[in-house]
Each structure stands twice: as C-alpha cells, then as structure tokens.
Design a protein around this motif. Structure first.
Motif, mmCIF file in Angstrom:
data_model
loop_
_atom_site.group_PDB
_atom_site.id
_atom_site.type_symbol
_atom_site.label_atom_id
_atom_site.label_comp_id
_atom_site.label_asym_id
_atom_site.label_seq_id
_atom_site.Cartn_x
_atom_site.Cartn_y
_atom_site.Cartn_z
ATOM 1 N N LEU A 149 0.832 -1.189 0.000
ATOM 2 C CA LEU A 149 0.000 0.000 0.000
ATOM 3 C C LEU A 149 0.872 1.246 0.000
ATOM 4 C CD1 LEU A 149 -2.834 -0.866 2.554
ATOM 5 C CD2 LEU A 149 -2.700 -1.369 0.111
ATOM 6 N N SER A 150 0.261 2.352 -0.389
ATOM 7 C CA SER A 150 0.970 3.630 -0.397
ATOM 8 C C SER A 150 0.097 4.685 0.261
ATOM 9 C CB SER A 150 1.331 4.041 -1.825
ATOM 10 O OG SER A 150 0.168 4.109 -2.632
ATOM 11 N N TRP A 151 0.611 5.901 0.336
ATOM 12 C CA TRP A 151 -0.073 6.967 1.061
ATOM 13 C C TRP A 151 -1.485 7.223 0.538
ATOM 14 C CZ3 TRP A 151 -1.693 10.870 -2.051
ATOM 15 C CH2 TRP A 151 -1.014 11.064 -3.256
ATOM 16 N N ASP A 152 -1.754 6.934 -0.730
ATOM 17 C CA ASP A 152 -3.085 7.223 -1.271
ATOM 18 C C ASP A 152 -4.132 6.208 -0.812
ATOM 19 O OD1 ASP A 152 -1.448 5.601 -3.077
ATOM 20 O OD2 ASP A 152 -3.193 5.541 -4.374
ATOM 21 N N ASN A 153 -3.728 5.221 -0.010
ATOM 22 C CA ASN A 153 -4.676 4.303 0.626
ATOM 23 C C ASN A 153 -4.920 4.671 2.091
ATOM 24 O OD1 ASN A 153 -2.896 1.984 -1.259
ATOM 25 N ND2 ASN A 153 -5.076 2.312 -1.623
ATOM 26 N N PHE A 154 -4.562 5.872 2.476
ATOM 27 C CA PHE A 154 -4.750 6.320 3.852
ATOM 28 C C PHE A 154 -6.220 6.736 4.027
ATOM 29 C CE2 PHE A 154 -4.423 9.089 7.564
ATOM 30 C CZ PHE A 154 -3.522 8.417 8.363
ATOM 31 N N TRP A 155 -7.062 5.741 4.315
ATOM 32 C CA TRP A 155 -8.511 5.939 4.410
ATOM 33 C C TRP A 155 -8.960 5.783 5.853
ATOM 34 C CZ3 TRP A 155 -8.806 1.691 0.196
ATOM 35 C CH2 TRP A 155 -8.377 2.229 -1.033
ATOM 36 N N THR A 156 -9.548 6.821 6.393
ATOM 37 C CA THR A 156 -9.818 6.852 7.831
ATOM 38 C C THR A 156 -11.144 6.219 8.223
ATOM 39 O OG1 THR A 156 -10.598 9.115 7.497
ATOM 40 C CG2 THR A 156 -8.364 8.831 8.344
ATOM 41 N N THR A 157 -11.735 5.455 7.336
ATOM 42 C CA THR A 157 -12.920 4.697 7.749
ATOM 43 C C THR A 157 -12.553 3.499 8.616
ATOM 44 O OG1 THR A 157 -14.953 3.679 6.937
ATOM 45 C CG2 THR A 157 -12.958 3.239 5.681
ATOM 46 N N ASN A 158 -11.252 3.078 8.581
ATOM 47 C CA ASN A 158 -10.809 1.913 9.372
ATOM 48 C C ASN A 158 -9.288 1.840 9.298
ATOM 49 O OD1 ASN A 158 -10.410 -0.574 10.611
ATOM 50 N ND2 ASN A 158 -11.512 -1.768 9.075
ATOM 51 N N ILE A 159 -8.594 2.664 10.083
ATOM 52 C CA ILE A 159 -7.130 2.738 9.998
ATOM 53 C C ILE A 159 -6.547 3.030 11.376
ATOM 54 C CG2 ILE A 159 -6.896 5.228 9.557
ATOM 55 C CD1 ILE A 159 -4.891 4.446 7.316
ATOM 56 N N SER A 160 -5.372 2.489 11.648
ATOM 57 C CA SER A 160 -4.727 2.708 12.941
ATOM 58 C C SER A 160 -3.287 3.164 12.751
ATOM 59 C CB SER A 160 -4.765 1.435 13.802
ATOM 60 O OG SER A 160 -4.147 0.346 13.135
ATOM 61 N N LEU A 161 -2.836 4.003 13.684
ATOM 62 C CA LEU A 161 -1.465 4.515 13.651
ATOM 63 C C LEU A 161 -1.102 5.009 15.041
ATOM 64 C CD1 LEU A 161 -1.401 8.046 11.949
ATOM 65 C CD2 LEU A 161 -3.459 6.978 12.863
ATOM 66 N N LYS A 162 0.167 5.391 15.202
ATOM 67 C CA LYS A 162 0.617 5.869 16.502
ATOM 68 C C LYS A 162 0.536 7.400 16.580
ATOM 69 C CE LYS A 162 2.921 1.692 16.244
ATOM 70 N NZ LYS A 162 3.050 0.837 15.039
#
Length: 311
Positions: A149-162
């Motif tokens: 995946l790349s940055w253009d898949n950064f979809w906040t409907t279901n995503i986790s990060l620090k």
C-alpha cells in the motif's frame, strides 16, 4: 491499549449501532478506550452520547466542538485519547468482533512509530430506486490486490497509527476541506513524505452502514469535486494523481470531451437509463453509467471550487 477515535455529525442512529458493535469486540473492553467528537451536532446526538456514557462497557469520552469538519474533529479526538495507539473509524462503520483486536495485535508486532494499518470495509447491501453504492468496497478490493500500500490508501474509515508519529512529524488533519472527502488522503500524502509505511489486514473488518439514494450520491460527487480542488490548491505537484481521481480542469481536452458526452441536455436521459438497467438486473452497464454520472457531478464540484478559489 488502544483508543478508538470517531468523529460524528448528526448521525446518532448509526453512531449508536457503531458503539454497540464496539461493545461486542473480542478483546477485553478495559483495554479499549473510545473517544467520540461531536462536530457541531444537534441536541439528539448529545443525548445519545450522554446516555451511552452513563453505562458504557468500555472507557468512553465524548466531546463537542463547533462545526469544523471531520479532520479537526479527529485531531481533537486524537489529542484527547489516553493511548498512543489510535484506531480511527467513521461513525457509520459497524465493526466485526475481531476488528479492534486485530489492529492492536498487529501494532504489538510492528511497534515502529511510522507503521500504520488499514483494515477492510464492506458495503452494507442496499438497493434504492434502481441504485446501489459499491464505490467504497471496490476501493478496498483494489487495495487488497496491491503488493504494497501507499499513502493514497490512507482511508480513515478503518485505519490505525501511533499518535507519537503525528506528534513527531507535526502533521495533522487539515481544516481546509469543506466536506469529508479526500482530507484523509491529503494527510496520507504528507505523512508518506515523512516516512509512513501503510499495511493491510483484511481480517480487521467492518461494514459500511451508509445507505445512499441517487440524490445523496450526486451530492457526494459534487462535494468530492470541491475537495479535489482544495487538494490541488494545497499540492499542485499532484495534478496528475488528482486528475486520476476526477480533477477535470475546464478548457482542457478531457474536460471538453466529458462535457460533450454528459451535460445538462443529456443527464436526465442517462440517469433514467442507468436506473432502468439496474432494476432489470443489468448491473454492469448500470454501474458504468453511474460511474459516468458520478464524474459529471464531480466536475460540477471542481468548477465550483475553482470559482470559489478565484473569488
């Protein structure tokens, strides 16, 4: 320990279903905090959230803010959260029981600050007046086919990060977008330049519970066009990428051709044909026409966004 951040705007019925699904997660609920930010919502939303807070089975915080959009609401929720590990979902995501646990487990195995995880989203099956929404699920299906995946898949409907990664980079959600479209990918672009690595777990699943009729579909496409122009204004270097997402600039050959095919004279006939094809079971040609109709309304939004920027 994980904090689930949910922005919401006047969607209390589906939000309640979202919270109920989180209460059925297969991890210890004491390890999961939920933070809801009501973005300028009506009184009914506050009533639902207050009632939930009185008997929540997991640590629960909710806040109100003036209407600023989902980006600033997410920023507010992330800064409020008690834990560094942040799971962002929408208020119309109905999480399957393993969703939160899959995100938490993955991050235990991938503790690097820059690592983020995208879950999978399916559409709630629905059919309204010969119209069906499948665009979001198609996007996730396409992401599954990627080797990385790349940055253009950064979809906040279901995503986790620090959260620490956001704090160390100084990158947060923008307040420039007038509607909740493309603002998450724009942050993904900036985080990608700071070293974000994005991965996917298809088993961290949720159901997108957002039935949409054709009028709502057309409005969403128009809003997408408005937000594409804002994305372009912030990052003109991404013109080719944004054109692939529907940024059709006026007086270009592409724009002139598109306007010739679907315009004020032809759109009514195309809408009727697309709905009739869907009702008769001819899904493929119907979806083809609905895709073109989405593009038409998106181009209207682009044109309006450009006029707004020029004024």
């Amino acid at each position: 320990m994980i904090s689930v951040v949910i922005p919401t705007y006047n969607n209390e019925k589906t939000l309640l279903k979202c919270l109920q699904a989180l209460a059925r997660q297969d991890i210890s609920l004491d390890l999961m905090e939920v933070v809801v930010v009501a973005d300028g919502c009506r009184e009914q939303t506050a009533e639902v959230l207050s009632s939930w807070a009185d008997s929540s089975p997991f640590p629960f915080v909710w806040k109100q803010q003036s209407n600023q959009g989902p980006g600033p609401a997410r920023n507010n929720g992330i800064r409020t959260a008690a834990h560094d590990l942040i799971l962002i979902i929408n208020d119309d995501l109905i999480a399957e029981p393993q969703l939160v646990g899959r995100h938490a487990q993955w991050h235990r195995l991938h503790p690097a600050p820059e690592c983020a995880l995208l879950g999978y989203v399916q559409e709630l099956p629905q059919e309204t007046d010969g119209f069906s929404v499948v665009r979001l699920e198609h996007a996730f299906e396409s992401a599954c086919q990627k080797s990385a995946l790349s940055w253009d898949n950064f979809w906040t409907t279901n995503i986790s990060l620090k959260r620490g990664f956001l704090e160390s980079t100084g990158e947060w959600f923008s307040s420039s977008f007038p509607h909740p479209v493309h603002e998450d990918v724009e942050l993904g672009y900036r985080l990608g330049r700071k070293g974000l690595t994005l991965h996917m777990d298809e088993q961290a699943r949720g159901l997108h519970d957002h039935p949409m009729d054709y009028a709502q579909f057309a409005r969403r496409a128009y809003q997408s066009g408005l937000c594409l122009t804002e994305f372009f204004r912030l990052h003109p270097e991404l013109r080719a990428f944004l054109e692939g997402k529907g940024l059709v600039l006026p007086n270009t050959s592409r724009g002139l051709i598109a306007a010739t095919l679907i315009n004020n004279w032809t759109i009514g006939t195309i809408e009727k044909t697309a709905k009739a094809l869907r009702r008769s079971g001819r899904v493929a040609p119907s979806d083809f026409l609905f895709s073109r109709l989405f593009g038409y309304h998106q181009r209207r939004g682009v044109a309006a966004g450009l006029r707004r920027g020029a004024s």
